[in-house]
Design an enzyme around this catalytic site. Sequence first.
Site, PDB file in Angstrom:
ATOM      1  N   GLU A 132       0.880  -1.168   0.000  1.00 22.73           N
ATOM      2  CA  GLU A 132       0.000   0.000   0.000  1.00 22.73           C
ATOM      3  C   GLU A 132       0.922   1.224   0.000  1.00 22.73           C
ATOM      4  O   GLU A 132       1.801   1.331   0.860  1.00 22.73           O
ATOM      5  CB  GLU A 132      -0.877  -0.001   1.261  1.00 22.73           C
ATOM      6  CG  GLU A 132      -1.849   1.152   1.240  1.00 22.73           C
ATOM      7  CD  GLU A 132      -2.699   1.272   2.502  1.00 22.73           C
ATOM      8  OE1 GLU A 132      -2.647   0.378   3.361  1.00 22.73           O
ATOM      9  OE2 GLU A 132      -3.406   2.289   2.605  1.00 22.73           O
TER      10      GLU A 132
ATOM     11  N   LYS B  34       4.332   0.903   9.177  1.00 21.11           N
ATOM     12  CA  LYS B  34       4.453   2.167   8.460  1.00 21.11           C
ATOM     13  C   LYS B  34       3.788   3.305   9.220  1.00 21.11           C
ATOM     14  O   LYS B  34       4.233   4.441   9.157  1.00 21.11           O
ATOM     15  CB  LYS B  34       3.840   2.033   7.059  1.00 21.11           C
ATOM     16  CG  LYS B  34       4.803   1.410   6.067  1.00 21.11           C
ATOM     17  CD  LYS B  34       4.178   1.286   4.693  1.00 21.11           C
ATOM     18  CE  LYS B  34       3.155   0.198   4.674  1.00 21.11           C
ATOM     19  NZ  LYS B  34       2.546  -0.012   3.352  1.00 21.11           N
TER      20      LYS B  34
ATOM     21  N   ARG C 138       5.212 -12.808   9.844  1.00 22.47           N
ATOM     22  CA  ARG C 138       5.864 -11.551   9.498  1.00 22.47           C
ATOM     23  C   ARG C 138       7.201 -11.455  10.212  1.00 22.47           C
ATOM     24  O   ARG C 138       7.436 -12.121  11.227  1.00 22.47           O
ATOM     25  CB  ARG C 138       4.979 -10.371   9.869  1.00 22.47           C
ATOM     26  CG  ARG C 138       4.680 -10.284  11.363  1.00 22.47           C
ATOM     27  CD  ARG C 138       3.652  -9.212  11.691  1.00 22.47           C
ATOM     28  NE  ARG C 138       4.222  -7.877  11.598  1.00 22.47           N
ATOM     29  CZ  ARG C 138       3.825  -6.967  10.700  1.00 22.47           C
ATOM     30  NH1 ARG C 138       2.846  -7.235   9.867  1.00 22.47           N
ATOM     31  NH2 ARG C 138       4.372  -5.771  10.659  1.00 22.47           N
TER      32      ARG C 138
HETATM   33  P1  ATP Z   1       2.720  -1.943   7.787  1.00 23.74           P
HETATM   34  O1  ATP Z   1       2.079  -2.469   9.025  1.00 23.74           O
HETATM   35  O2  ATP Z   1       4.162  -1.667   7.941  1.00 23.74           O
HETATM   36  O3  ATP Z   1       1.988  -0.785   7.184  1.00 23.74           O
HETATM   37  P2  ATP Z   1       1.430  -3.482   5.862  1.00 23.74           P
HETATM   38  O4  ATP Z   1       1.197  -4.943   5.866  1.00 23.74           O
HETATM   39  O5  ATP Z   1       0.248  -2.651   6.118  1.00 23.74           O
HETATM   40  O6  ATP Z   1       2.638  -3.157   6.774  1.00 23.74           O
HETATM   41  P3  ATP Z   1       1.623  -3.330   3.064  1.00 23.74           P
HETATM   42  O7  ATP Z   1       2.119  -2.248   2.202  1.00 23.74           O
HETATM   43  O8  ATP Z   1       0.185  -3.676   3.022  1.00 23.74           O
HETATM   44  O9  ATP Z   1       2.049  -2.964   4.517  1.00 23.74           O
HETATM   45  O10 ATP Z   1       2.498  -4.631   2.867  1.00 23.74           O
HETATM   46  C1  ATP Z   1       2.847  -5.173   1.632  1.00 23.74           C
HETATM   47  C2  ATP Z   1       3.240  -6.604   1.838  1.00 23.74           C
HETATM   48  O11 ATP Z   1       4.331  -6.704   2.740  1.00 23.74           O
HETATM   49  C3  ATP Z   1       2.103  -7.404   2.430  1.00 23.74           C
HETATM   50  O12 ATP Z   1       1.967  -8.600   1.692  1.00 23.74           O
HETATM   51  C4  ATP Z   1       2.528  -7.654   3.839  1.00 23.74           C
HETATM   52  O13 ATP Z   1       2.040  -8.870   4.306  1.00 23.74           O
HETATM   53  C5  ATP Z   1       4.042  -7.653   3.745  1.00 23.74           C
HETATM   54  N1  ATP Z   1       4.641  -7.253   5.015  1.00 23.74           N
HETATM   55  C6  ATP Z   1       4.394  -6.119   5.712  1.00 23.74           C
HETATM   56  N2  ATP Z   1       5.084  -6.116   6.875  1.00 23.74           N
HETATM   57  C7  ATP Z   1       5.789  -7.271   6.913  1.00 23.74           C
HETATM   58  C8  ATP Z   1       6.683  -7.854   7.859  1.00 23.74           C
HETATM   59  N3  ATP Z   1       7.007  -7.248   9.009  1.00 23.74           N
HETATM   60  N4  ATP Z   1       7.225  -9.055   7.560  1.00 23.74           N
HETATM   61  C9  ATP Z   1       6.921  -9.677   6.409  1.00 23.74           C
HETATM   62  N5  ATP Z   1       6.087  -9.182   5.486  1.00 23.74           N
HETATM   63  C10 ATP Z   1       5.518  -7.989   5.716  1.00 23.74           C
HETATM   64 MG    MG Z   2      -1.447  -3.585   4.634  1.00 26.75          MG
END
Ligand code: ATP
Ligand code: MG
Length: 555
Positions: A39, A275, A265
Amino acid sequence: MSVAEKVQAEAGRDFIRDIVAEDLAAGRHKTVVTRFPPEPNGYLHIGHAKSICLNFGIAQEFGGRCHLRFDDTNPTREEQEYIDAIEADVRWLGFDWGDHLYHASDYFERLYGWAEELIRAGKAYVDDQTQDEMRLTRGTLTEPGQASPFRERSAEENLDLFRRMRAGEFPNGARVLRAKIDMASGNINLRDPVLYRILHATHPRTGDAWKIYPSYDYAHGQSDAIEGVTHSICTLEFEDHRPLYDWFLENLPVPSHPHQYEFARLNLAYTVLSKRVLNQLVTGRHVSGWDDPRMPTLAGLRRRGVPPAALRDFAKRIGVAKANSLVDLGLLDFSIREVLNKSAQRRMAVLRPLKVVIENYDGPGEELEAVNHPDDPAAGTRRVKFGREIFVEQDDFMESPPKKFFRLSPGAEVRLRYAYFITCRDVVKNAAGNIVELRCSYDPATRGGNAPDGRKVKATIHWVSAQDSVPAEVRLYNPLFTRPEPDVANFVDELNPNSLEVLRDARLEPALAAGNSPEPVQFERLGYFARDRDSAPGKPVFNRTVGLRDSYAKA
Ligand code: ATP
Ligand code: MG
């Protein structure tokens, strides 16, 4: 990680790769198609690197492809700056999506059409309840939810309202479109989840065309299906969403049926990987920006000097598991050292200088030969200036040393790297009693660092010429948080006040000041350092990427 998972990780295999291999062997798919779906509401962090290495890595290893898809369904939080940074970061990490760059927003029209189909089939309805009312009627883990008073609207009324939502007739939050699934389901995600919400906001790609935006759950699986994704890999939080993911695929005329798989994760000690929190660190000015070298963002790690190969190596070592765990920072440092030990050229720098006058050294000085890499003769040598006055590290001298201290102390003889043996003869102090200078003698017969009489010294220390070295700023970094598992609700209180240490009087050998390459180098005996972009002509700034030894193990 279990023992079995560790063994698998070392072999470069994990349960997801096993599933992919089996699916291909059984002929369930001709090629594997994965995607990385960020995102664009912030910069990528090292957790995303784990996901990128997994998704792009699988595509590479099995001869398939990996899509980069922006999950751009919330225009209130998303910005072009983030889109650009994410693309640059994925490339920097060493991966390429080829022609396969997509956006959930590419599918807005199709997703909308499918929502109308759900309405016509009696599987979706417009709900006028407020967000609070919906939350209160959703039920709990032990109690079923209550049906909305609007749940039994006719398809005609729902279609009319949904079209008017799209046309922008209603204000934000006035209505939503919900799937009509099961308010009593044991899985709360199936209690009539929201498919569309009203949002009068300008989208980076679709501008003002839309007044309603799909939810993550509604957009994600259908985007996977449109792109022909075979294995939709996400983190464990989405395990409970899988029945909903499958419900959409079963109830819509989608062109393919992807499968969702979940993995743990990355959680890194002393680090926050969210983020939202990283954004608050930036906007609250707790760090200098998204690329502050203390940030766990790819931009921050890059600026600190961490090579992309180290992050790929780290991703491989941590493996892919089904259970959450906390990864030690020492493991990341290990991967960084592994890569930099091979690639980084050696140089000399003194972080906290102490002047040494070599009393019996006369003349204009000389040039000595220093190797650029001890294990790689092809890296060649360079000349370093030596003279009557040099700087050594304050830490390398003790006036009253304990027994095991073999470096400089009154009367002790040490080797200056690439130069001579010197012996400390006298200590000069200022009025306050602080040591400001050492008076030493050198043995001219030890040029190059060996005594012809075979006499040994117990220590070799680094140094720079006082006359020719260049003053520099060196920035040392420590973890941003004081606790291994920072409390994200309270993160400001848990910031490490010593996360940044600035040394303004460091001295570098001239070769370091001359270049402007961002490639990290090893400062001998100190660690790996990379030139920062804050450097100005004649005023170099270096970041410590990582020290030479594991400081966490000691602590
Ligand atoms: P954040 O909580 O940092 O905003 P998010 O999951 O909302 O993370 P996205 O941009 O939606 O951020 O994530 C893109 C991809 O990265 C998703 O498939 C998510 O599962 C993966 N991802 C995010 N954080 C992690 C993590 N700590 N370890 C492994 N994969 C991750
Ligand atoms: Mg997300």
